[in-house]
Scaffold this active site. Structure first.
Site, PDB file in Angstrom:
ATOM      1  N   ARG A 316       0.824  -1.479   0.093  1.00  0.00           N
ATOM      2  CA  ARG A 316      -0.240  -0.137  -0.153  1.00  0.00           C
ATOM      3  C   ARG A 316       0.941   1.148  -0.014  1.00  0.00           C
ATOM      4  O   ARG A 316       0.276   2.312  -0.694  1.00  0.00           O
ATOM      5  CB  ARG A 316      -0.940  -0.135   1.207  1.00  0.00           C
ATOM      6  CG  ARG A 316      -1.899   1.300   1.232  1.00  0.00           C
ATOM      7  CD  ARG A 316      -3.145   0.980   2.363  1.00  0.00           C
ATOM      8  NE  ARG A 316      -4.135   0.297   1.857  1.00  0.00           N
ATOM      9  CZ  ARG A 316      -5.399   0.479   1.384  1.00  0.00           C
ATOM     10  NH1 ARG A 316      -5.559   1.746   1.187  1.00  0.00           N
ATOM     11  NH2 ARG A 316      -6.314  -0.331   1.211  1.00  0.00           N
ATOM     12  N   GLU A 719      -9.214   6.946   7.632  1.00  0.00           N
ATOM     13  CA  GLU A 719      -7.537   7.026   7.391  1.00  0.00           C
ATOM     14  C   GLU A 719      -7.289   8.145   6.699  1.00  0.00           C
ATOM     15  O   GLU A 719      -6.246   8.908   6.717  1.00  0.00           O
ATOM     16  CB  GLU A 719      -7.155   5.683   6.593  1.00  0.00           C
ATOM     17  CG  GLU A 719      -7.281   4.543   7.531  1.00  0.00           C
ATOM     18  CD  GLU A 719      -6.948   3.122   6.970  1.00  0.00           C
ATOM     19  OE1 GLU A 719      -5.881   2.568   6.914  1.00  0.00           O
ATOM     20  OE2 GLU A 719      -7.449   3.122   5.882  1.00  0.00           O
TER      21      GLU A 719
END
Length: 769
Positions: A316, A719
């Site tokens: 990621r 997030e």
């Protein structure tokens, strides 16, 4: 089709436990009344970073009054708690120590104090082995905990070679301690036969269920995990709680007594993993206009001694190495290094923030090289819409609103005028320097492990019109439960107070995904909506038949049900439906559409959509001490059509402050022997009230509907705001750059502690001579 007036969503609603939180009456696991005979557990920790255990003398441990059971790695041989089936994480070390603090044994005693005191009495003989405790030494040894990944699009090397300008360098960013208010904790209660119930402070009840079942060698249906609320998680309770739950369950089964495991804060910080720290090496080619032509980046991460989730986390990081910017040609590679430190784990953003480090550093580098405003360079490199819209992992960006957000925030924050005033201030101020920066974020929403993008829910409607809701998500203070309750209430045209939320329970909703990847509301909201709509359709069909009207003439609103020209209370319809034997319970399911990912080829659509935002921050630094203050922050963030604006703003504020803390005050430090020295509030500094921005303006983007069919067209918010903290980091860098008349990039690394700021000030002054 029957309809409902969505009264409960798109409006402020307090957290379902807000009043109990304030009153101190919200029970966490440690607040539950202890059953008679409850045992308490403590760990015995290794005092070497890498060693063989030659002798483990536990006679003094067993002799402590109240000690009932002591277990070692030899007693639990073959039991592994690796979340990715790498089989590299035994519950207890069995002969080989791989980090300072590695659990060697567990003590179960009648009291917590007895267990903790006994655990300190072991006598251990070690044979020391070579240890790699940082990225540099790990790179020299070249050991990886999992396979790396490389993303390529175009020919980056050729593009860089042809560029008018080339810059290369390295930026480092530190790790971060989760510092949840409630420590890790598990309470295991044995039942009849092989049954066991475990109360676990976990973001992933189904994974804990799997781990406990494996540790006890029983089927999953014998293990029930219950989780009502966590006192914070931030990713630190996605996998790190496995050891505590498994050991509590093992002791409970062996002793046939309840077993509770709550480590003290020091042990918690030593034993559990952190955010991965990274060294990012980059080479970038760009034109005279500051537009990137090609980029090459290598992301070396300190992963710790085992794989845990380091593979998907470092993946990621690559997915977000572009942030909001288009790279015509790119090569991005991960390097997940094995180190003799605690195995690092998930943390809010899941590697994404470490990827953004590269993108934002490169924007500053280009700006200083060409004498441009860093914001102008950022705007020139933004993704486009119809062109310049393909990511390094070959997903097309279809929903790009970053240019709009930046333009609106640039105007509302008065960026240009303030920047001019700051330049004028700095010219006259010899000691205090100010800086300003505006940075964006584009964050992909979905689990990159595609199979996790699913959720289930269970809804019961009772004959008095009240509703009970259970879903697979976990509440860690983020307001997930109240959002899902709002969804269900809206489907029945009820006020949110009519819906009761129950503890997450693997016996009610099975095979759940972790509450992570910002997908809690997206997944569980859709699953709960599915269940509620099934019941609503049954009620509508019953009403249509009884009143002899078309189903589309049945409407649920304001606690009433309009049936043709008649209106009756929702509770009355429920009572009548029960009498007619209409099922008033349903389970719902949802899986995210469109997404797919092929890691081997580095191509696919790993994300359902993107969430966007931007922050403008102004700081003041003292050039004599390196200390600084955040004077003002303006944030504009995209949440689609918000389910609950008050909750979303709270998440944006909290995410920003936590991101700012990671990049400024929060420093993890291991000494030469691999001992974590920042293992308590006395040595590890999270942002406090005095560190928050003196002026803090947060706004949600107006009139923006998620183009994808998410729950009521909302967007994830957990997030993405974390990355807005980069505006503070780059504002500090801007202030330092004033010392050399903005002619060079300060090369500030994170965390930007006062010591590091002062060192960077000295370096800039030396280079400017």
């Amino acid at each position: 089709m029957t309809t409902a007036e969505p009264l409960a969503v798109h409006r402020d609603a307090p957290h379902d436990s807000a009043a109990r939180h304030v009153a101190g009456s919200a029970p966490y696991i440690d607040d539950l009344p202890e059953l008679p005979g409850t045992l308490h557990l403590a760990l015995g920790l290794a005092e070497r970073a890498h060693a063989r255990v030659l002798d483990l003398d536990l006679s003094a441990v067993r002799a402590v009054p109240g000690v009932v059971l002591v277990l070692t790695g030899a007693d639990l041989s073959g039991l592994d708690i690796s979340p990715v089936h790498a089989h590299d994480e035994p519950i207890l070390a069995d002969g080989l120590v791989e980090f300072h603090g590695h659990p060697l044994f567990v003590v179960a005693a009648e009291t917590r104090d007895a267990a903790r005191r006994a655990a300190r009495l072991a006598r251990v003989t070690y044979e020391d082995l070579p240890a790699a405790t940082d990225i540099a030494s790990a790179r020299a040894g070249a050991k990886l905990v999992t396979s790396p990944m490389t993303l390529t699009r175009g020919d980056a090397a050729a593009a860089i070679a042809d560029a008018a300008h080339v810059i290369e360098g390295r930026v480092t960013v530190g790790g971060q301690e989760h510092f949840y208010l409630e420590s890790q904790i598990a309470l295991a209660i044995p039942g009849e036969g092989d049954e066991i119930r475990v109360h676990s402070s976990t973001q992933h009840p189904s994974e804990v269920q799997h781990m406990v079942a494996h540790a006890l060698d029983v089927p999953l249906h014998c293990v029930t995990i219950e989780m009502r609320r966590m006192g914070g998680g931030f990713g630190g309770k996605e996998t790190s709680g496995n050891i505590f739950a498994c050991l509590a369950a093992i002791v409970a089964k062996r002793c046939r007594r309840p077993a509770k495991f709550r480590p003290d804060r020091d042990d918690d910080m030593i034993v559990t993993g952190k955010r991965h720290d990274f060294e990012v090496d980059y080479r970038v080619g760009f034109g005279d206009d500051g537009v990137i032509i090609g980029i090459d980046g290598t992301f070396a991460a300190r992963c710790g001694y085992s794989a845990d989730l380091s593979g998907p986390i470092t993946d990621r990081a690559l997915f977000h190495a572009d942030n909001a910017y288009y790279y015509p040609a790119a090569r991005l590679a991960s390097l997940p290094l094995k180190t003799n430190t605690v195995s690092n784990v998930a943390f809010r953003g899941f590697g994404g923030p470490q990827g953004v480090v590269l993108a934002e550093r490169v924007m500053d580098e280009i700006a200083y090289r060409l004498g441009l405003d860093p914001l102008e360079v950022r705007k020139r490199n933004l993704y486009g819409t119809d062109t310049r819209n393909v990511t390094p992992y070959h997903q097309t960006v279809e929903d790009n609103i970053a240019p709009r957000i930046i333009a609106e925030l640039e105007a509302s924050s008065d960026y240009a005028a303030r920047k001019a005033r700051i330049r004028a201030f700095n010219a006259k101020s010899p000691v205090i320097k100010r800086g300003i920066a505006l940075t964006p974020v584009k964050f992909g929403i979905s689990f990159t492990a595609t199979w996790y993008n699913q959720a289930g829910a269970l809804v019961h409607v009772y004959t008095d019109g009240s509703v009970m809701l259970n879903h697979g998500g976990t509440e860690m203070g983020q307001g997930l439960h109240v959002k899902i309750a709002q969804v269900v209430a809206s489907e029945f045209g009820l006020d949110v107070g009519a819906v009761r939320i129950t503890a997450t329970d693997t016996a009610k909703v099975p095979n759940t995904s972790a509450t992570a990847a910002s997908s809690g509301s997206d997944l569980n909201g859709m699953a709960a909506q599915s269940a509620a709509r099934q019941i609503r359709q049954r009620l509508a069909a019953f009403a249509a038949e009884r009143w002899q009207v078309a189903e589309d003439a049945v409407r649920f609103a304001a606690g009433q049900v309009e049936i043709g020209g008649e209106s009756i209370p929702f509770a009355e319809l429920c009572r009548l439906a029960y009498g007619a034997r209409v099922q008033l319970s349903a389970s719902g399911f949802y899986k995210t559409p469109k997404i797919h990912w092929d890691r081997a080829s580095g191509k696919g659509r790993p994300f359902y959509y993107y969430a966007y935002g931007a922050a403008c921050s102004e700081v003041a630094i003292d050039t004599l001490t390196g200390e600084y203050r955040v004077l003002r922050v303006d944030i504009l963030h995209d949440v689609g059509t918000s389910l609950n604006p008050a909750i979303d703003i709270g998440q944006i504020e909290g995410g920003f402050v936590q991101g700012m803390g990671w990049l400024t005050t929060e420093e993890l430090w291991w000494d030469g022997k691999g001992r974590l020295r920042t293992h308590a509030p006395s040595t590890y500094k999270i942002p406090a009230c005095g560190d928050r921005p003196m002026v803090f303006n947060v706004a949600l983007l107006d009139d923006n509907v998620n183009m994808e069919e998410t729950i009521f067209r909302s967007k994830a918010v957990g997030e993405p705001p974390f990355m807005l903290g980069f505006s503070v980091f780059h504002a500090i860098s801007d202030a330092i750059a004033s010392l050399a008349d903005y002619r060079m990039c300060p090369h500030l690394d994170a965390p930007a502690t006062p010591e590091r700021v002062l060192a960077t000030i000295d370096a800039v002054r030396a280079r400017a001579k």
